[in-house]
Motif scaffolding. Structure first.
Motif, PDB file in Angstrom:
ATOM      1  N   TYR A 285      35.826  35.840  38.439  1.00 17.19           N
ATOM      2  CA  TYR A 285      37.199  36.203  38.728  1.00 17.19           C
ATOM      3  C   TYR A 285      37.480  37.543  38.081  1.00 17.19           C
ATOM      4  CZ  TYR A 285      42.274  36.083  38.905  1.00 17.19           C
ATOM      5  OH  TYR A 285      43.581  36.390  39.145  1.00 17.19           O
ATOM      6  N   ARG A 286      37.712  38.549  38.918  1.00 19.41           N
ATOM      7  CA  ARG A 286      37.980  39.915  38.467  1.00 19.41           C
ATOM      8  C   ARG A 286      36.930  40.405  37.473  1.00 19.41           C
ATOM      9  NH1 ARG A 286      44.515  40.704  38.047  1.00 19.41           N
ATOM     10  NH2 ARG A 286      44.938  40.045  40.170  1.00 19.41           N
ATOM     11  N   GLY A 287      35.669  40.137  37.795  1.00 15.98           N
ATOM     12  CA  GLY A 287      34.580  40.642  36.975  1.00 15.98           C
ATOM     13  C   GLY A 287      34.245  39.790  35.775  1.00 15.98           C
ATOM     14  N   ARG A 288      34.950  38.701  35.564  1.00 14.66           N
ATOM     15  CA  ARG A 288      34.679  37.833  34.422  1.00 14.66           C
ATOM     16  C   ARG A 288      34.172  36.480  34.894  1.00 14.66           C
ATOM     17  NH1 ARG A 288      40.204  38.573  30.963  1.00 14.66           N
ATOM     18  NH2 ARG A 288      40.079  40.821  30.717  1.00 14.66           N
TER      19      ARG A 288
END
Length: 128
Positions: free
Chosen positions: A120-123
């Motif tokens: 989610y959003r790079g995490r």
């Protein structure tokens, strides 16, 4: 040798061969498959493609072939199409949902402490 002669007797009828050739053209256009008149499994392949087609014209032609065969040879056993699983679509693209993925989802729900990792959003986020 006599069974081969009786199997191909139906191809000696001009009206049936005409219908079969029309079906072959439709199958080639829809499924990109070439059927040969000399193929011993031609009747089964026609039934297979007629069961899978979305073309009403192909279904109508196959129905006419079946009626002509019943008139020529008498009633035969019904050839049922293969059962197909419903295809799921996501944004217009088919999505495969096999049994392994279904079992995997059920097992993650039942085991405490383990979760599914999502991005989610790079995490990386662990979902429980």
């Amino acid at each position: 040798m006599s069974t081969t002669a009786t199997d191909h007797r139906w191809l000696m009828q001009y009206n049936i061969v005409n219908l079969v050739n029309q079906c072959r053209r439709l199958i080639r256009a829809e499924f990109d498959a070439n059927l040969s008149l000399t193929d011993p499994e031609l009747r089964h392949k026609l039934a297979h493609y007629a069961g899978r087609t979305r073309s009403q014209g192909m279904q109508r032609l196959y129905g006419e072939i079946r009626l002509a065969l019943i008139e020529l040879e008498g009633p035969d056993e019904l050839i049922t199409p293969e059962p197909t699983l419903p295809v799921r679509f996501y944004r217009g693209q088919p999505v495969e949902m096999n049994d392994e993925r279904k079992k995997g989802k059920e097992s993650t729900r039942n085991e405490p402490g383990t979760g599914k990792t999502l991005m989610y959003r790079g995490r990386a986020v662990v979902q429980h």
